[in-house]
Design a protein around this motif. Structure first.
Motif, PDB file in Angstrom:
ATOM      1  N   VAL A 183       0.851  -1.195   0.000  1.00 39.90           N
ATOM      2  CA  VAL A 183       0.000   0.000   0.000  1.00 39.90           C
ATOM      3  C   VAL A 183       0.883   1.240   0.000  1.00 39.90           C
ATOM      4  N   ASP A 184       0.747   2.080  -1.028  1.00 37.07           N
ATOM      5  CA  ASP A 184       1.592   3.278  -1.139  1.00 37.07           C
ATOM      6  C   ASP A 184       1.424   4.218   0.055  1.00 37.07           C
ATOM      7  N   SER A 185       0.201   4.380   0.514  1.00 34.37           N
ATOM      8  CA  SER A 185      -0.084   5.335   1.592  1.00 34.37           C
ATOM      9  C   SER A 185      -0.034   4.681   2.965  1.00 34.37           C
ATOM     10  N   TYR A 186       0.643   3.549   3.082  1.00 34.98           N
ATOM     11  CA  TYR A 186       0.613   2.789   4.328  1.00 34.98           C
ATOM     12  C   TYR A 186       1.072   3.627   5.521  1.00 34.98           C
TER      13      TYR A 186
ATOM     14  N   ILE B  39      -5.129  -5.897   3.615  1.00 35.13           N
ATOM     15  CA  ILE B  39      -4.367  -4.792   4.200  1.00 35.13           C
ATOM     16  C   ILE B  39      -4.762  -3.468   3.548  1.00 35.13           C
ATOM     17  N   GLU B  40      -5.138  -3.485   2.265  1.00 32.84           N
ATOM     18  CA  GLU B  40      -5.599  -2.259   1.613  1.00 32.84           C
ATOM     19  C   GLU B  40      -6.891  -1.757   2.246  1.00 32.84           C
TER      20      GLU B  40
ATOM     21  N   ARG C  10      -7.919  -2.399   5.259  1.00 36.89           N
ATOM     22  CA  ARG C  10      -7.625  -1.955   6.622  1.00 36.89           C
ATOM     23  C   ARG C  10      -7.043  -0.551   6.612  1.00 36.89           C
ATOM     24  N   VAL C  11      -6.119  -0.293   5.704  1.00 38.69           N
ATOM     25  CA  VAL C  11      -5.506   1.039   5.622  1.00 38.69           C
ATOM     26  C   VAL C  11      -6.550   2.079   5.220  1.00 38.69           C
ATOM     27  N   GLU C  12      -7.467   1.737   4.312  1.00 36.75           N
ATOM     28  CA  GLU C  12      -8.536   2.665   3.937  1.00 36.75           C
ATOM     29  C   GLU C  12      -9.358   3.059   5.156  1.00 36.75           C
ATOM     30  N   CYS C  13      -9.683   2.081   5.994  1.00 34.89           N
ATOM     31  CA  CYS C  13     -10.445   2.378   7.205  1.00 34.89           C
ATOM     32  C   CYS C  13      -9.644   3.263   8.157  1.00 34.89           C
ATOM     33  N   ASP C  14      -8.345   2.974   8.287  1.00 38.64           N
ATOM     34  CA  ASP C  14      -7.499   3.766   9.172  1.00 38.64           C
ATOM     35  C   ASP C  14      -7.431   5.219   8.724  1.00 38.64           C
ATOM     36  N   LEU C  15      -7.273   5.439   7.413  1.00 41.18           N
ATOM     37  CA  LEU C  15      -7.188   6.805   6.901  1.00 41.18           C
ATOM     38  C   LEU C  15      -8.525   7.529   7.035  1.00 41.18           C
ATOM     39  N   TYR C  16      -9.619   6.795   6.863  1.00 37.83           N
ATOM     40  CA  TYR C  16     -10.940   7.399   7.076  1.00 37.83           C
ATOM     41  C   TYR C  16     -11.088   7.850   8.520  1.00 37.83           C
ATOM     42  N   TYR C  17     -10.641   7.024   9.440  1.00 37.76           N
ATOM     43  CA  TYR C  17     -10.714   7.384  10.861  1.00 37.76           C
ATOM     44  C   TYR C  17      -9.912   8.653  11.148  1.00 37.76           C
ATOM     45  N   ILE C  18      -8.708   8.743  10.608  1.00 33.25           N
ATOM     46  CA  ILE C  18      -7.847   9.901  10.870  1.00 33.25           C
ATOM     47  C   ILE C  18      -8.499  11.180  10.355  1.00 33.25           C
ATOM     48  N   GLU C  19      -9.085  11.122   9.172  1.00 31.97           N
ATOM     49  CA  GLU C  19      -9.667  12.318   8.566  1.00 31.97           C
ATOM     50  C   GLU C  19     -10.988  12.721   9.228  1.00 31.97           C
ATOM     51  N   ASN C  20     -11.634  11.793   9.925  1.00 35.96           N
ATOM     52  CA  ASN C  20     -12.964  12.069  10.475  1.00 35.96           C
ATOM     53  C   ASN C  20     -13.014  11.926  11.992  1.00 35.96           C
ATOM     54  N   TRP C  21     -11.877  12.024  12.654  1.00 37.19           N
ATOM     55  CA  TRP C  21     -11.822  11.788  14.097  1.00 37.19           C
ATOM     56  C   TRP C  21     -12.698  12.775  14.859  1.00 37.19           C
ATOM     57  N   SER C  22     -13.316  12.266  15.913  1.00 36.03           N
ATOM     58  CA  SER C  22     -13.993  13.084  16.911  1.00 36.03           C
ATOM     59  C   SER C  22     -14.139  12.233  18.165  1.00 36.03           C
ATOM     60  N   ILE C  23     -14.418  12.864  19.284  1.00 35.40           N
ATOM     61  CA  ILE C  23     -14.648  12.114  20.524  1.00 35.40           C
ATOM     62  C   ILE C  23     -15.856  11.191  20.369  1.00 35.40           C
ATOM     63  N   ALA C  24     -16.907  11.675  19.692  1.00 37.26           N
ATOM     64  CA  ALA C  24     -18.095  10.846  19.473  1.00 37.26           C
ATOM     65  C   ALA C  24     -17.750   9.616  18.629  1.00 37.26           C
ATOM     66  N   PHE C  25     -16.895   9.793  17.632  1.00 32.58           N
ATOM     67  CA  PHE C  25     -16.451   8.673  16.786  1.00 32.58           C
ATOM     68  C   PHE C  25     -15.688   7.651  17.631  1.00 32.58           C
ATOM     69  N   ASP C  26     -14.801   8.135  18.510  1.00 29.61           N
ATOM     70  CA  ASP C  26     -14.058   7.238  19.397  1.00 29.61           C
ATOM     71  C   ASP C  26     -15.002   6.456  20.305  1.00 29.61           C
ATOM     72  N   LEU C  27     -15.997   7.138  20.863  1.00 29.61           N
ATOM     73  CA  LEU C  27     -16.954   6.474  21.738  1.00 29.61           C
ATOM     74  C   LEU C  27     -17.723   5.387  20.990  1.00 29.61           C
TER      75      LEU C  27
END
Length: 466
Positions: free
Chosen positions: A397-400, A429-430, A432-449
């Motif tokens: 994955v290039d953006s890993y 793994i692709e 999984r990385v897509e989900c990780d990047l989505y989380y980073i761009e859309n983080w909030s306390i409500a999202f974490d909860l």
């Protein structure tokens, strides 16, 4: 210490001090038991809110508004005087002047003015010391050399109370267009070398000096640099294209385009850490009986230690020690995870199969959360030699490495979306990385909860965990 956090702390101090001085003056000077306490305290609360608004609007919570002591004192005292002028108008129109003590108002005004003047003197002194020590400065790298970079550097250094500290210049060109020294700063390497330097040099900002017309080159640079947990700005200093002022951010009067913002910066980082400590300690207390039971079972099931430490990639690609319950036989342990665990793997103990399937083996990572090397929620940290299709993850994955722009987590968005456990194919793994990047761009306390409370439900489906 970011300027945003310092400004927020000063706002809170101003608000609390103004209200407290009003209340304290009331308790000291107005002993009349018939006095309307609710009215006095309401006036004190209104003054605290209005004072914070006035100081903010005058720029009193910015670095230029804090450092020059004489100027900042004039600002806060002017704002404090305007607060009492506002109170006078409110009192007049509400016809409550006879209900308030004029001596109380005078004492409160004088004590507030004295406090604000002393506070600003101390604040200016501390801020200057922190800037000299580098604690309040933003470490920046100039991307692209030549005359454009030289002009930008000179403009930045001409700004009064500038908090940018330039570390050097990076440029792929090594000819006359990009000399070895630009405006007194050395060319430290190429763009590819900048990625590694950005990790070890604790850089806060990258300022790209290429012209906006060089669109292809700018996009090529951004594709390489966005994996770093830094702010990326595009210099608009020499651009002939002019946009509305709100399109820019500024260092003094130097305009910059905001291209990429550091994720989880400033108060977001503070809230995230408070979230981790609060829920991490609660989870540790609640799950301690299960952890004790797992430790006893591991000890009686096979020879060896209860815990297993593994090197994994953490924030900004730094190596961290991740704690787990041991689930393999000691003589068959795979510290680098060079070989994935599969269904029926003979290296896994009887207890190990159960604790891996239920993710109990991950519970010691709560100690990592308390220590600050992991978050409760974030991209899962991967072992150094983990592979998919016999290739390292970063080769698939290039953006890993962009997933390492935030602190890794015990659980994450990928895990509750089914991308948990074995990653034997490139597609897994692709995703999984897509989900990780989505989380980073859309983080909030409500999202974490949401992720945190959805995790136990997802653990009931353990078809990928061996």
């Amino acid at each position: 210490m970011s300027m945003s956090i310092l400004a927020g702390a000063v706002r809170a101090l101003d608000f609390a001090a103004v209200f407290a001085l009003g209340a304290l003056t009331f308790w000291i000077y107005v002993p009349d038991p018939e006095a309307d306490r609710a009215l006095y305290f309401s006036v004190a609360l209104l003054a605290a809110v209005v004072n914070t608004m006035y100081v903010h609007s005058s720029g009193g919570y910015t670095l230029p508004g804090i450092l020059p002591y004489a100027r900042t004192v004039r600002r806060v005292l002017a704002a404090w005087s305007a607060v009492f002028a506002t109170l006078a108008v409110v009192v007049f129109f509400m016809k409550i002047g006879t209900d308030l003590s004029r001596v109380w108002l005078a004492l409160w005004f004088l004590s507030g003015a004295a406090f604000l003047a002393v506070e600003r003197a101390l604040l200016a002194s501390v801020a200057r010391r922190w800037i000299r020590m580098g604690r309040l400065a933003r470490r920046a790298v100039i991307v692209g050399g030549g005359q454009a970079a030289a002009d930008l550097i000179q403009s930045l250094e001409a700004q009064p109370d500038n908090d940018i500290r330039i570390c050097g210049v990076f440029d792929d060109r090594k000819d006359s267009r990009s000399p070895a020294v630009v405006a007194g700063y050395p060319r430290l390497g190429t763009i590819d070398e900048l990625v590694e330097f950005g990790r070890i040099g604790k850089i806060d900002m990258l300022i790209v000096t290429l012209p906006l017309t060089a669109e292809a080159r700018v996009l090529q640079l951004l594709k390489k640099l966005w994996v770093l947990p830094v702010d990326i700005r595009l210099s608009a200093h020499a651009s002939k294209l002019k946009f509305r002022p709100r399109s820019y951010s500024y260092v003094g009067t130097v305009p910059l385009f905001d291209v990429v913002d550091k994720p989880l910066a400033d108060w977001d980082r503070v809230m995230k850490r408070a979230f981790d400590l609060t829920f991490g300690l609660l989870a540790l207390l609640a799950l301690m009986p299960i952890m004790v039971g797992a430790a006893i079972a591991i000890k009686f099931d096979s020879r060896g230690p209860i815990f297993f430490r593994q090197k994994r990639y953490g924030f900004n690609n730094e190596l961290i020690d991740v704690w787990k319950f041991r689930s393999m036989y000691v003589d068959q342990a795979d510290a680098d995870a060079a070989r994935l665990v599969t269904r029926g793997d003979p290296r896994v103990t009887r207890v190990g199969r159960f604790i891996r399937r239920t993710s109990i083996d991950e519970l010691p990572q709560l100690f990592n959360v308390i220590a600050g090397t992991l978050s409760l929620v974030g991209p899962r940290p991967h072992a150094l030699s983990a592979k998919a299709d016999n290739q390292l993850y970063e080769q698939v994955v290039d953006s890993y490495f962009a997933r390492h722009r935030v602190k890794p987590g015990v659980t994450g968005w990928a895990q509750i979306n089914g991308w948990r456990g074995e990653t034997d194919t490139s597609d897994k793994i692709e995703r999984r990385v897509e989900c990780d990047l989505y989380y980073i761009e859309n983080w909030s306390i409500a999202f974490d909860l949401y992720i945190l409370f959805a995790t136990p439900l997802r653990l009931l489906s353990s078809e990928n965990a061996y």
